[in-house]
Enzyme design. Structure first.
Site, PDB file in Angstrom:
ATOM      1  N   GLU A 246      51.016  90.761  40.758  1.00  0.00           N
ATOM      2  CA  GLU A 246      50.691  89.925  41.921  1.00  0.00           C
ATOM      3  C   GLU A 246      51.890  89.952  42.853  1.00  0.00           C
ATOM      4  O   GLU A 246      52.802  89.128  42.725  1.00  0.00           O
ATOM      5  CB  GLU A 246      50.435  88.460  41.521  1.00  0.00           C
ATOM      6  CG  GLU A 246      49.158  88.214  40.774  1.00  0.00           C
ATOM      7  CD  GLU A 246      48.860  86.726  40.576  1.00  0.00           C
ATOM      8  OE1 GLU A 246      49.594  85.866  41.117  1.00  0.00           O
ATOM      9  OE2 GLU A 246      47.888  86.425  39.879  1.00  0.00           O
TER      10      GLU A 246
ATOM     11  N   GLU B  80      48.442  83.980  33.984  1.00  0.00           N
ATOM     12  CA  GLU B  80      49.642  83.149  34.031  1.00  0.00           C
ATOM     13  C   GLU B  80      49.564  82.015  33.011  1.00  0.00           C
ATOM     14  O   GLU B  80      49.945  80.879  33.294  1.00  0.00           O
ATOM     15  CB  GLU B  80      49.873  82.621  35.459  1.00  0.00           C
ATOM     16  CG  GLU B  80      50.148  83.758  36.437  1.00  0.00           C
ATOM     17  CD  GLU B  80      50.347  83.297  37.876  1.00  0.00           C
ATOM     18  OE1 GLU B  80      49.830  82.220  38.240  1.00  0.00           O
ATOM     19  OE2 GLU B  80      51.009  84.019  38.636  1.00  0.00           O
TER      20      GLU B  80
END
Ligand code: NAG
Ligand code: NAG
Ligand code: NAG
Ligand code: NAG
Length: 511
Positions: free
Chosen positions: A123, A45
């Site tokens: 995710e 991320e």
């Protein structure tokens, strides 16, 4: 002010030396080398970090390629807003989101970055983590199964975060920056398909059912939940306040500095550091004591001549009123409550970031004691130190402990600390993590069976209570976790001596 600045080149050098050790270990286990690794993620991320530095991402991609070769699929993971800065040509772009997010919209966005190939949610949020002082996070089974079903219908690939959340033992919890610093609890149960204790939950079976509509699932029974045990209550004994043990906690003695130094500057990576100075004049009226610029990272326990005065907390509690005679000892125990682990755009130094101020006086001439609390607790175990005799119920940072045998087969258990305030707890020298009963929502700490001794051997539990001890310093081991009691409501098991017949949880009002 003394701070450690990590320059980008130092950072890259550390990154390179880390991956030059790690990646060659993985190399033999890549799929085309006969192993089971089909792809490897680069960064995590990164697009949520405001630097948006493609040179950095290209450096990483080059490093991974050099160490792993051309044949392995490398990929990145970002939330929808992070795709712009987190993705890079040559690395396969994947996205992450949860059941409440708009799948159609997010996968359409992903297609802009990755026009061909599988859609991947790397995710998929089966639950969520907990922050101290906030409500326990849950995601309903129906929402999580529905979201999975929708993605599988599209033929997308899905990785569940978390499938098993586990525990942030010791000092390992992270923290988030949601406008203010929010530390994560010791439990990372996450309301995931596998519970913190490693057991299947109803969510697991529901997700399995969904998956079985799309592909065959392995036959045969699942491992059953591990046995759990209930035990206690046990009364803890006072070992003495933290200051009594200072010579053991910091055998090399203090570091001296005119202005306070951060944890980083003295290489104290985790845990606690004590800052000490002496009053240079008599303060005969209650006088404001504070640290400018929200400079307490993250929590400070203040003592004058060994007497606890109260707490300062980052973003929350900014001042105390102190008195003391000339020469009085002012001690400030600083707690690092966890590192920012997501999206932060600034370094998060720990300790006293600014010199404290008493009235109009900037306090100087500091002694800093980096504390080796874990080392003391370990060497102390199973040694018994002579107990200090204290006339009244102490407050402020204080050690409590007891030893106890466990008869029978035993099992995993959950340590419940009713009425205790906040602190750190060890079993047989193993740091179970932080407790913060007063704050919640977590009320019990997971204790895996392998940490315990059974039969005749003695177990030892040690608490460093940082604030206030309950009138009856008891603890109890439960056969179920309590992770969902907030400030507003505390569910408490009655601490009757009758452990054969555990009572139902009863609701107490007050905290
Ligand atoms: C999800 O996004 C799509 C595409 O932007 C939009 O048409 C749809 O209305 C959205 N659904 C919801 C429930 O907001
Ligand atoms: C937390 O839960 C309580 C009780 O259910 C509720 O009143 C409160 O609004 C919740 N707080 C948040 C921030 O959701
Ligand atoms: C991060 O950057 C934003 C925008 O520049 C700023 O508003 C925010 O305060 C920063 N956060 C931290 C923790 O410094
Ligand atoms: C906490 O969870 C337990 C077990 O799931 C449940 O019985 C109880 O009602 C919950 N308490 C609160 C305050 O939500």
């Amino acid at each position: 002010m003394s701070r450690v600045l990590l320059l980008p080149l130092d950072f890259l050098a550390a990154v390179d030396s880390w991956f030059k050790v790690l990646l060659p270990k993985l190399y033999p286990w890549l799929y085309h080398n006969g192993g089971n690794i089909i792809s490897i993620q680069v960064e995590n991320e990164y697009g949520s970090y405001k630097a948006c530095d493609f040179t950095y991402m290209r450096h990483l991609a080059g490093l991974f390629r050099a160490l792993l070769g051309d044949r392995i699929l490398l990929f990145t993971t970002d939330g929808p807003e992070g795709l712009k800065c987190g993705s890079l040509q040559g690395l396969y772009t994947t996205v992450d989101f949860g059941p409440a997010d708009n799948m159609t919209k997010i996968f359409a966005l992903l297609r802009k970055y990755e026009p061909h190939g599988p859609l991947v949610n790397s995710e998929y949020y089966t639950g969520w983590l907990d922050y101290w002082g906030q409500n326990h996070s849950m995601r309903s089974i129906s929402a999580v199964t529905k979201g999975l079903e929708n993605m599988l219908k599209l033929g997308a690939s899905v990785n569940m975060y978390m499938f098993h959340g586990g525990t942030n033992f010791g000092y390992w919890n992270g923290a988030d920056d949601k406008g203010r610093y929010l530390p994560i609890t010791t439990s990372y149960d996450y309301d995931a398909p596998i519970s913190e204790a490693g057991d299947p939950t109803p969510k697991l079976f529901a997700l399995r059912n969904v998956i079985s509509e799309f592909q065959e699932i392995p036959l045969g029974p699942l491992p059953p939940p591990s046995p759990k045990m209930m035990f206690g209550p046990l009364t803890l004994h006072l070992d003495g306040d933290l200051l009594t043990f200072l010579d053991f906690l910091c055998p090399r003695g203090p570091i001296r500095s005119i202005l306070p130094m951060t944890f980083e500057a003295v290489k104290q990576d985790f845990g606690f550091m004590l800052y000490r100075t002496y009053l240079t004049y008599t303060v005969s009226e209650p006088t404001q004591f504070w640290v400018p610029n929200n400079g307490v990272h993250d929590r400070a326990y203040v003592m004058v001549d060994g007497v606890f005065q109260g707490v300062l907390e980052r973003n929350m509690r900014h001042q105390l009123f102190l008195m003391g005679n000339i020469g009085a000892t002012l001690d400030i125990l600083l707690e690092n409550m966890g590192r920012l682990s997501f999206g932060s755009n600034s370094s998060d130094f720990k300790g006293l970031l600014e010199p404290p101020v008493l009235g109009q006086t900037v306090l100087t001439q500091w002694l800093m004691f980096p504390l080796k609390v874990d080392k003391l607790v370990k060497t102390w175990f199973p040694l018994e130190l002579p107990r200090s005799s204290h006339p009244q119920v102490p407050s402020g940072p204080t050690f409590y402990s007891t030893t106890f045998p466990i008869l029978g087969e035993g099992g995993d258990t959950f340590l419940f600390l009713p009425g205790w305030t906040k602190g750190q707890v060890w079993i047989n020298g193993f740091n179970l993590g932080r407790y913060w009963t007063r704050q919640g929502p977590q009320q019990t700490l997971y204790v895996p069976r392998p940490l315990l001794f059974f039969g005749g051997a003695l177990n030892k539990i040690t608490l460093l209570e940082l604030e206030n001890v309950p009138p009856e310093p008891k603890i109890q081991f439960l056969d179920k976790p309590i992770l969902n009691s907030t400030l507003h409501k505390t569910y408490i098991y009655s601490l009757s001596a009758d452990t054969q017949n555990p009572s139902e949880p009863m609701e107490l009002s007050g905290h």
